[in-house]
Design an enzyme around this catalytic site. Structure first.
Site, PDB file in Angstrom:
ATOM      1  N   LEU A  56       0.825  -1.214   0.000  1.00 42.36           N
ATOM      2  CA  LEU A  56       0.000   0.000   0.000  1.00 42.36           C
ATOM      3  C   LEU A  56       0.859   1.264   0.000  1.00 42.36           C
ATOM      4  O   LEU A  56       1.916   1.314   0.611  1.00 42.36           O
ATOM      5  CB  LEU A  56      -0.915  -0.001   1.233  1.00 42.36           C
ATOM      6  CG  LEU A  56      -1.835  -1.220   1.347  1.00 42.36           C
ATOM      7  CD1 LEU A  56      -2.674  -1.129   2.623  1.00 42.36           C
ATOM      8  CD2 LEU A  56      -2.750  -1.346   0.122  1.00 42.36           C
TER       9      LEU A  56
ATOM     10  N   HIS B 198      -3.337   4.402  -2.493  1.00 43.50           N
ATOM     11  CA  HIS B 198      -4.353   3.516  -1.908  1.00 43.50           C
ATOM     12  C   HIS B 198      -5.004   4.192  -0.697  1.00 43.50           C
ATOM     13  O   HIS B 198      -6.225   4.120  -0.516  1.00 43.50           O
ATOM     14  CB  HIS B 198      -3.706   2.225  -1.384  1.00 43.50           C
ATOM     15  CG  HIS B 198      -3.146   1.317  -2.423  1.00 43.50           C
ATOM     16  ND1 HIS B 198      -1.809   1.039  -2.513  1.00 43.50           N
ATOM     17  CD2 HIS B 198      -3.754   0.596  -3.399  1.00 43.50           C
ATOM     18  CE1 HIS B 198      -1.602   0.181  -3.501  1.00 43.50           C
ATOM     19  NE2 HIS B 198      -2.761  -0.099  -4.065  1.00 43.50           N
TER      20      HIS B 198
ATOM     21  N   GLY C 218      -8.598   3.811  -8.531  1.00 41.25           N
ATOM     22  CA  GLY C 218      -7.798   4.958  -8.955  1.00 41.25           C
ATOM     23  C   GLY C 218      -7.768   5.113 -10.464  1.00 41.25           C
ATOM     24  O   GLY C 218      -7.794   4.125 -11.202  1.00 41.25           O
ATOM     25  N   GLU C 219      -7.673   6.364 -10.909  1.00 42.52           N
ATOM     26  CA  GLU C 219      -7.650   6.643 -12.352  1.00 42.52           C
ATOM     27  C   GLU C 219      -6.277   6.398 -12.983  1.00 42.52           C
ATOM     28  O   GLU C 219      -6.135   6.514 -14.181  1.00 42.52           O
ATOM     29  CB  GLU C 219      -8.105   8.082 -12.622  1.00 42.52           C
ATOM     30  CG  GLU C 219      -9.595   8.237 -12.400  1.00 42.52           C
ATOM     31  CD  GLU C 219     -10.113   9.618 -12.698  1.00 42.52           C
ATOM     32  OE1 GLU C 219      -9.332  10.584 -12.606  1.00 42.52           O
ATOM     33  OE2 GLU C 219     -11.317   9.733 -13.009  1.00 42.52           O
ATOM     34  N   LYS C 220      -5.264   6.051 -12.167  1.00 46.23           N
ATOM     35  CA  LYS C 220      -3.981   5.687 -12.798  1.00 46.23           C
ATOM     36  C   LYS C 220      -4.200   4.477 -13.704  1.00 46.23           C
ATOM     37  O   LYS C 220      -3.708   4.416 -14.808  1.00 46.23           O
ATOM     38  CB  LYS C 220      -2.905   5.370 -11.767  1.00 46.23           C
ATOM     39  CG  LYS C 220      -1.574   5.052 -12.461  1.00 46.23           C
ATOM     40  CD  LYS C 220      -0.471   4.793 -11.501  1.00 46.23           C
ATOM     41  CE  LYS C 220      -0.542   3.420 -10.918  1.00 46.23           C
ATOM     42  NZ  LYS C 220      -0.272   2.322 -11.898  1.00 46.23           N
TER      43      LYS C 220
ATOM     44  N   ARG D 146       4.680  -0.609  -7.783  1.00 48.99           N
ATOM     45  CA  ARG D 146       5.873  -1.009  -8.543  1.00 48.99           C
ATOM     46  C   ARG D 146       7.015  -0.022  -8.364  1.00 48.99           C
ATOM     47  O   ARG D 146       8.169  -0.357  -8.630  1.00 48.99           O
ATOM     48  CB  ARG D 146       5.527  -1.131 -10.029  1.00 48.99           C
ATOM     49  CG  ARG D 146       4.608  -2.306 -10.318  1.00 48.99           C
ATOM     50  CD  ARG D 146       4.454  -2.574 -11.797  1.00 48.99           C
ATOM     51  NE  ARG D 146       3.900  -3.883 -12.017  1.00 48.99           N
ATOM     52  CZ  ARG D 146       2.606  -4.167 -12.019  1.00 48.99           C
ATOM     53  NH1 ARG D 146       1.728  -3.200 -11.820  1.00 48.99           N
ATOM     54  NH2 ARG D 146       2.189  -5.397 -12.214  1.00 48.99           N
TER      55      ARG D 146
END
Ligand code: PAF
Length: 283
Positions: free
Chosen positions: A36, A40, A150-152, A190
């Protein structure tokens, strides 16, 4: 915070919460694969704020990985994650093992049409089917009123909205803005796998997107896409997977600007073995 690892114990607890309180609590749900970060936590703060019960899941879903090394290297930090969950007032953590979620092989095949055939869908065959299977399963277990994404992962969000539509799932999907590091890098689990040098240059993804949006008026979509490709290709640490300028519904590439149709720039870039994605809205 209570932690459950079995579907039966979680369901029993949630059923108890729903019958013992009047009016019944609303459930906000944030599905995650753990590791996280602040992105998040922002989803969770919003979910906590808009609902009486916050449920979070942590499950590294093997069937959405099409690269075994990516699955093996995916960070698993359950103790650290549990502490972070306490800080945002998470009520319930669901952290099942693979056998609990998949006692037998999954065979469901979803057809998301054009939406699943571009960008992440084209680069990672089977990925969205695996995401859809786990998200649907989690929705059926948790029965949330609202779920936060999330919009990522813009294409994933669009796929989940479509999943909810085609399967008539009784949940409201709440899209949440990308959360970025101070230098603009979109937060991602990542990012912690980047070397210091890769981390230092990774900000160029964001800088390129910002600059590209500024250059919209002077370029058609094809020229702008080429400009983004050239900028990213100039960075020796980057290997471009894709750059796309696409409308915001089926995420199909566009060849003319139309301010009435929303559109975004999407990029996927490898830094060594780490693959980062990002996007920015143009209209
Ligand atoms: O975005 C993620 O972390 C995952 O794809 C999700 C939605 C938790 C499904 O495994």
């Amino acid at each position: 915070m209570l932690t459950f690892t079995t579907i039966a114990s979680l369901r029993e607890h949630l059923a108890g919460c729903r019958t013992s309180v009047n009016p019944a609590p609303t459930t906000g749900f944030v599905p995650t694969m753990g590791a996280l970060h602040e992105g998040h936590l922002e989803l969770m703060r919003r979910a906590k704020n808009e609902n009486s019960l916050l449920v979070v899941s942590i499950f590294v879903n093997p069937i959405q990985f099409n690269n075994i090394e990516d699955l093996e290297k995916y960070p698993r930090l359950i103790e650290q994650d549990s502490k972070l969950l306490e800080t945002v007032g998470c009520d319930v953590l669901f952290a099942p093992g693979v056998n609990e979620m998949y006692p037998k092989p999954e065979t469901a095949q979803y057809d998301f049409g054009l939406l699943a055939q571009v960008m992440e869908g084209a680069a990672r065959p089977g990925h969205f089917n695996g995401v859809a299977i786990v998200v649907r399963k989690l929705f059926e277990i948790v029965e949330p009123d609202k779920a936060y994404f999330g919009e990522k992962d813009f294409q994933q969000l669009a796929i989940i909205q479509r999943l909810v539509e085609i399967c008539h799932l009784p949940v409201e999907i709440v899209p949440c803005a990308i959360v970025r590091e101070a230098d603009g890098l979109a937060m991602s689990s990542r990012n912690m796998r980047l070397t210091p040098q890769e981390r230092a240059v990774s900000t160029r993804i964001y800088q390129t997107l910002i600059e590209a949006v500024r250059l919209t008026e002077r370029n058609n979509p094809a020229a702008l896409k080429q400009w983004v490709v050239n900028q990213l290709a100039a960075e020796p640490f980057f290997a471009i997977d894709y750059v796309e300028i696409a409308e915001d519904r089926l995420l199909q590439p566009i060849d003319t600007w139309n301010p009435e149709t929303g559109c975004l720039i999407f990029v996927a870039v490898f830094l060594g073995k780490v693959r980062l994605i990002d996007n920015m809205r143009i209209f």
